[in-house]
Design a protein around this motif. Structure first.
Motif, mmCIF file in Angstrom:
data_model
loop_
_atom_site.group_PDB
_atom_site.id
_atom_site.type_symbol
_atom_site.label_atom_id
_atom_site.label_comp_id
_atom_site.label_asym_id
_atom_site.label_seq_id
_atom_site.Cartn_x
_atom_site.Cartn_y
_atom_site.Cartn_z
ATOM 1 N N GLN A 1 -8.366 -46.304 -67.008
ATOM 2 C CA GLN A 1 -8.721 -47.718 -67.068
ATOM 3 C C GLN A 1 -8.375 -48.322 -68.432
ATOM 4 O O GLN A 1 -7.961 -49.482 -68.517
ATOM 5 C CB GLN A 1 -10.207 -47.887 -66.767
ATOM 6 N N ILE A 2 -8.535 -47.537 -69.491
ATOM 7 C CA ILE A 2 -8.175 -48.026 -70.827
ATOM 8 C C ILE A 2 -6.673 -48.224 -70.932
ATOM 9 O O ILE A 2 -6.192 -49.206 -71.527
ATOM 10 C CB ILE A 2 -8.699 -47.053 -71.893
ATOM 11 N N ARG A 3 -5.884 -47.308 -70.363
ATOM 12 C CA ARG A 3 -4.427 -47.482 -70.349
ATOM 13 C C ARG A 3 -4.056 -48.800 -69.667
ATOM 14 O O ARG A 3 -3.235 -49.576 -70.171
ATOM 15 C CB ARG A 3 -3.761 -46.319 -69.599
ATOM 16 N N VAL B 1 -5.155 -48.772 -83.862
ATOM 17 C CA VAL B 1 -5.714 -47.477 -83.460
ATOM 18 C C VAL B 1 -6.950 -47.750 -82.604
ATOM 19 O O VAL B 1 -7.888 -48.415 -83.060
ATOM 20 C CB VAL B 1 -6.086 -46.614 -84.677
ATOM 21 N N VAL B 2 -6.940 -47.280 -81.366
ATOM 22 C CA VAL B 2 -8.066 -47.444 -80.446
ATOM 23 C C VAL B 2 -8.839 -46.133 -80.410
ATOM 24 O O VAL B 2 -8.265 -45.076 -80.141
ATOM 25 C CB VAL B 2 -7.578 -47.824 -79.029
ATOM 26 N N VAL B 3 -10.141 -46.210 -80.688
ATOM 27 C CA VAL B 3 -10.978 -45.012 -80.737
ATOM 28 C C VAL B 3 -11.862 -44.980 -79.504
ATOM 29 O O VAL B 3 -12.733 -45.845 -79.326
ATOM 30 C CB VAL B 3 -11.837 -44.983 -82.015
ATOM 31 N N CYS B 4 -11.655 -43.975 -78.661
ATOM 32 C CA CYS B 4 -12.450 -43.800 -77.445
ATOM 33 C C CYS B 4 -13.387 -42.618 -77.665
ATOM 34 O O CYS B 4 -13.007 -41.460 -77.458
ATOM 35 C CB CYS B 4 -11.552 -43.542 -76.242
ATOM 36 N N ALA C 1 -9.801 -50.445 -83.262
ATOM 37 C CA ALA C 1 -10.538 -51.086 -82.163
ATOM 38 C C ALA C 1 -11.436 -50.056 -81.513
ATOM 39 O O ALA C 1 -11.034 -48.901 -81.330
ATOM 40 C CB ALA C 1 -9.581 -51.688 -81.135
ATOM 41 N N LEU C 2 -12.652 -50.469 -81.172
ATOM 42 C CA LEU C 2 -13.648 -49.552 -80.638
ATOM 43 C C LEU C 2 -13.708 -49.636 -79.117
ATOM 44 O O LEU C 2 -13.817 -50.725 -78.549
ATOM 45 C CB LEU C 2 -15.026 -49.870 -81.209
ATOM 46 N N ALA C 3 -13.642 -48.457 -78.491
ATOM 47 C CA ALA C 3 -13.940 -48.318 -77.065
ATOM 48 C C ALA C 3 -15.138 -47.372 -76.984
ATOM 49 O O ALA C 3 -14.994 -46.178 -76.734
ATOM 50 C CB ALA C 3 -12.748 -47.772 -76.300
ATOM 51 N N PRO C 4 -16.354 -47.870 -77.245
ATOM 52 C CA PRO C 4 -17.517 -46.996 -77.437
ATOM 53 C C PRO C 4 -17.924 -46.273 -76.158
ATOM 54 O O PRO C 4 -18.230 -46.910 -75.150
ATOM 55 C CB PRO C 4 -18.606 -47.969 -77.904
ATOM 56 N N CYS C 5 -17.936 -44.950 -76.213
ATOM 57 C CA CYS C 5 -18.354 -44.181 -75.041
ATOM 58 C C CYS C 5 -19.057 -42.895 -75.458
ATOM 59 O O CYS C 5 -18.955 -41.882 -74.765
ATOM 60 C CB CYS C 5 -17.155 -43.879 -74.136
ATOM 61 N N GLY C 6 -19.748 -42.929 -76.608
ATOM 62 C CA GLY C 6 -20.478 -41.761 -77.073
ATOM 63 C C GLY C 6 -21.957 -41.860 -76.752
ATOM 64 O O GLY C 6 -22.393 -42.674 -75.937
#
Length: 591
Positions: free
Chosen positions: A256-258, A295-298, A319-324
């Motif tokens: 989905q992020i792609r 840089v996207v951080v997942c 850029a943040l893709a927060p999933c922690g």
């Protein structure tokens, strides 16, 4: 350039709208009552109610009784309170605006209803009534208005927060409840059609006013607070390096992020996965970032911290893709809790500079952090949290670990701020933060701001159960949306709080020395035990892609910290650590 910083409209505008709504409803009620008494044009209303009464049956009686109960005063108030509490407690970040919207909508609708019935005295339909008639006017329908305020408000929140196919299904079912209640009230002989229409109008108007007050924001003409300058957003054709934590970001989310990046015009995606040996994947091993625009951080805060350590001072935005588990940096920067929504809003925003802290100590490799570092109680809590429970429960796993360390002995330490004189203290925990809000909206460091050029320090030293209760009560009170504004924690005016269980300081450099080795952590990652910890701020060292500036996010929660350094993104070179004199809150024993 000035970004679209957003602040809510003044409260008096919405108060004026509610007063106008009440006046309009009173006038409408008087008009309807007069028209019904005159016989025109509402003569047909009694015929509709009588027709419904003539077709009553056991099944319809039961269903309409259920609907009337669902819209009763007791049920609406009880459900509203439960929903408000759930909005504040259940999410990782409290949905304060949504909670205020729902609670205020139900309360304001009821207030207008009571005011209207004080001036309007319309009789109820002349048919057999299946419910006892309350001593209020038939206009407007209180049941219909209350159900529309509650269930209509929940439908609005469902459309606002839910994702996937259930979003429209849930909203549609909730929106259908008020019309069903309206029909049931006419069927049971309690109201005329114009009464239920009046109830719907009252509730709809209230939802619009409260939605404008709590769910929408307006942009001021300008803002001169620190941290408001931004670099324009990415153009179509940008190149992204995606750092993915394989456990936090499973394959379906990665796909989905792609797709999301492609939709936003990303011309090239390079993906790298993290591991225990490489916490930021191949990012640290790259000789340069010339071929990377973003840089996207997942992942969670640990992955973000590892990437920020590499990116600080390079000028390449993150850029943040927060999933922690915690996602504290994303929460404090005002990003949504949903991974895809957070990334999408970030991609549509601009680049802002935020501070990072640089950490050194005995046995530690120098590294940067973005959230906070700690020693003592919180570090032991992070260290001993069960990985299995974190995977199943999320951040509540830390609370279970914390309970095991409530009786740990306090530590003796020496604190030095900006090279000043040493301060001798005892504490259960020390935390040094770039941001200050934890899970559940708990403001551990109320003065911390990610673009202030300063670090906030708190010592937790409760004595006995009463001390723990005092500290927890003080921190919990700050999470309430209606709390009063506290003094600026960076000003040094407030002194120790919670009966001395909490003590705050602010500085650009903090040096700690412990009498005995202590557990230590940085951004939720466990460090080796040690006796020394030194932290210095690097102002505006990290560029982060955000929908709005960090200053505007903090201004929505606490007063802006004065004296902070601005964060214009003028140079990719690493900023110099400031040496300004630290400020503190006075305490008892100093050497």
């Amino acid at each position: 350039m000035t970004t679209d910083e957003r602040t809510p409209a003044p409260w008096w505008r919405h108060g004026t709208l509610l007063v106008g709504q009440a006046v309009a409803m009173v006038l409408l009620g008087l008009l309807v009552t007069y028209a019904a008494a005159d016989g025109r044009p509402l003569a047909a209303e009694d015929g509709i109610v009588r027709a419904l009464a003539a077709h009553r049956g056991p099944l319809a009686d039961t269903v309409t009784a259920w609907l009337s109960t669902a819209a009763s005063t007791e049920m609406v108030i009880g459900l509203a309170l439960l929903c408000v509490v759930a909005l504040l407690v259940a999410p990782r970040v409290p949905l304060r605006a949504e909670a205020l919207f729902l609670g205020a909508s139900v309360a304001a609708q009821s207030a207008v209803f009571l005011l209207v019935t004080a001036f309007v005295e319309r009789p109820r339909p002349d048919v057999e009534r299946l419910d006892g008639a309350p001593p209020t006017s038939s206009f407007p329908s209180g049941h219909v208005g209350a159900s529309a305020a509650l269930y209509g408000g929940l439908a609005v929140l469902a459309l606002r927060r839910l994702r996937g196919p259930w979003r429209l299904i849930a909203a549609t079912l909730l929106f259908l409840v008020p019309p069903a209640v309206a029909l049931s009230r006419m069927y049971r002989g309690m109201h005329h059609p114009s009464d239920v229409v009046g109830g719907l109008l009252n509730a709809t108007s209230t939802l619009l006013v409260m939605g404008s007050a709590f769910l929408t924001e307006r942009a001021p003409a300008s803002d001169t607070r620190p941290g408001t300058r931004a670099v324009p957003g990415l153009t179509t054709g940008f190149r992204a390096l995606v750092v993915r934590h394989p456990l936090s970001c499973p394959d379906d989310l990665a796909g989905q992020i792609r797709t999301l990046l492609d939709r936003h015009g990303c011309a090239e995606q390079q993906w790298t996965s993290t591991s225990a040996e490489r916490p930021c994947g191949e990012l640290a091993g790259r000789t340069g970032l010339d071929g990377v625009d973003l840089v996207v951080v997942c992942g969670g805060d640990g992955t973000v911290q590892a990437c920020a350590d590499v990116l600080s001072g390079t000028g390449v935005p993150l850029a943040l893709a927060p999933c922690g588990t915690g996602n504290l940096l994303a929460r404090n920067l005002g990003l949504p809790t949903d991974t895809l929504t957070a990334l999408e809003e970030a991609l549509e925003g601009a680049d802002f500079g935020i501070d990072v802290g640089r950490l050194t100590g005995d046995g530690l490799t120098p590294a940067r952090f973005t959230v906070m570092v700690g020693a003592g109680f919180d570090a032991a809590m992070v260290r001993d949290a069960s990985p299995a429970l974190k995977a199943r429960l999320g951040w509540p796993a830390y609370a279970l670990s914390a309970a095991r360390h409530l009786g740990d002995p306090r530590m003796r330490l020496t604190l030095r701020l900006d090279g000043g004189r040493p301060l001798r203290r005892s504490a259960r925990m020390v935390a040094i933060g770039n941001v200050g809000t934890l899970q559940g909206g708990l403001e551990l460091l109320p003065g911390a701001r990610p673009d202030s050029g300063r670090l906030e320090v708190v010592l937790l030293d409760p004595h006995g159960p009463a001390g723990w209760l005092s500290a927890l009560t003080h921190l919990a009170a700050r999470a309430l949306p209606w709390r009063t504004t506290d003094p600026d924690p960076a000003s040094g005016d407030a002194g120790p709080v919670a009966g001395g269980a909490l003590e705050y300081f602010t500085a650009s450099r903090v040096d700690l020395r412990f009498d005995r080795p202590q557990a230590r952590e940085a951004d939720g990652e466990v460090l080796s035990d040690g006796t020394r910890l030194s932290v210095a701020v690097e102002p505006s060292a990290l560029r982060v892609r955000l929908p709005r500036s960090p200053a505007s996010v903090v201004a929505d929660a606490v007063p802006a910290v004065t004296g902070g350094a601005p964060s214009p993104l003028t140079s990719p070179s690493l900023p110099t650590v400031g040496k300004a004199e630290g400020s503190r809150r006075p305490s008892a024993v100093e050497t």
